[in-house]
Design a protein around this motif. Structure first.
Motif: not given
Lengths: 112, 109
Positions: A45-53, A64-69, A75-76
């Motif tokens: 696992l590198i990275y995770y997001s549990a929900a948008a935002g 680097n990551v982002s979760r705008l929606n 993944l950058r």
């Protein structure tokens, strides 16, 4: 249904260059994650997001990551290094313990 | 600590039965998963066990013993299309999946 879509399928980078691996899912899943898969090793696992935002608190070096929606989870690679040569798998799930994790077909990245 | 182990490679004959073992150690456990991955493709879900015992799904069955930290995937009536890597993973107390390195199954005619 498309499921989890990753682009590109293959890419070659030179050391120090940057690029963004794209991941999108159309299942309205809250939980999205990035793994790397290397020969002889389990998915890491590198990275995770549990929900948008939201994103994991700890950002591994070089990423680097982002979760705008809900749908997109790019993944950058900030300044690519040969150690980042790998197959990158994006995954999504509803987040329930018994939920299926759906994977994309992966991006095979080579850093020279 | 946490760890998970499965054989690197197995070979079996078309039409036969093969059992792929997976052992794990963890202080928190929320279930064990098996996935199939053909070369160059995404892993796809096969089974989920959270209670002890055998779950049967067609030609594939999965077994779990929580007290022994042990699971196996049983494949019957092997077909050439079953040649793939089989990944086991457990979900820990933080609901993170911890993955084994995968078992490459080679089916011979």
């Amino acid at each position: 249904n498309a499921g989890v879509t990753q682009t590109p399928k293959f890419h070659i980078l030179k050391t120090g260059q940057s690029m963004t691996l794209q991941c999108a899912q159309d299942m309205n899943h809250g939980y999205m994650s990035w793994y790397r898969q290397d020969p002889g090793m389990g998915l890491r696992l590198i990275y995770y997001s549990a929900a948008a935002g939201t994103t994991d608190k700890e950002v591994p070096n070089g990423y680097n990551v982002s979760r705008l929606n809900t749908e997109d989870f790019p993944l950058r690679l900030v300044s690519a290094a040969p150690s980042q040569t790998s197959v990158y798998l994006c995954a999504s799930s509803s987040g329930r313990p018994d939920a299926l994790t759906h994977f994309g077909n992966g991006t095979r990245l080579t850093v020279t | 600590g946490q760890n998970i182990d499965q054989p690197t490679e197995m070979t079996a004959t078309e039409g036969a039965i093969v059992q792929i073992n997976c052992t794990y150690q963890t202080s928190g456990f929320n279930g064990l998963f098996w996935y199939q991955q053909h070369a160059g493709e995404a892993p796809t879900f096969l089974s989920y066990n959270v209670l002890d015992g055998l779950e049967e799904k067609g030609r594939f069955s999965s077994f779990l013993s929580r007290s022994k930290g042990y699971s196996y995937l049983l494949l019957k009536e092997l077909q050439m299309k079953d040649s793939a890597s089989y990944l086991c993973a457990f979900m820990d107390s933080n609901y993170q999946l911890i993955w084994g390195a995968g078992t490459k199954l080679i089916i011979k005619p």
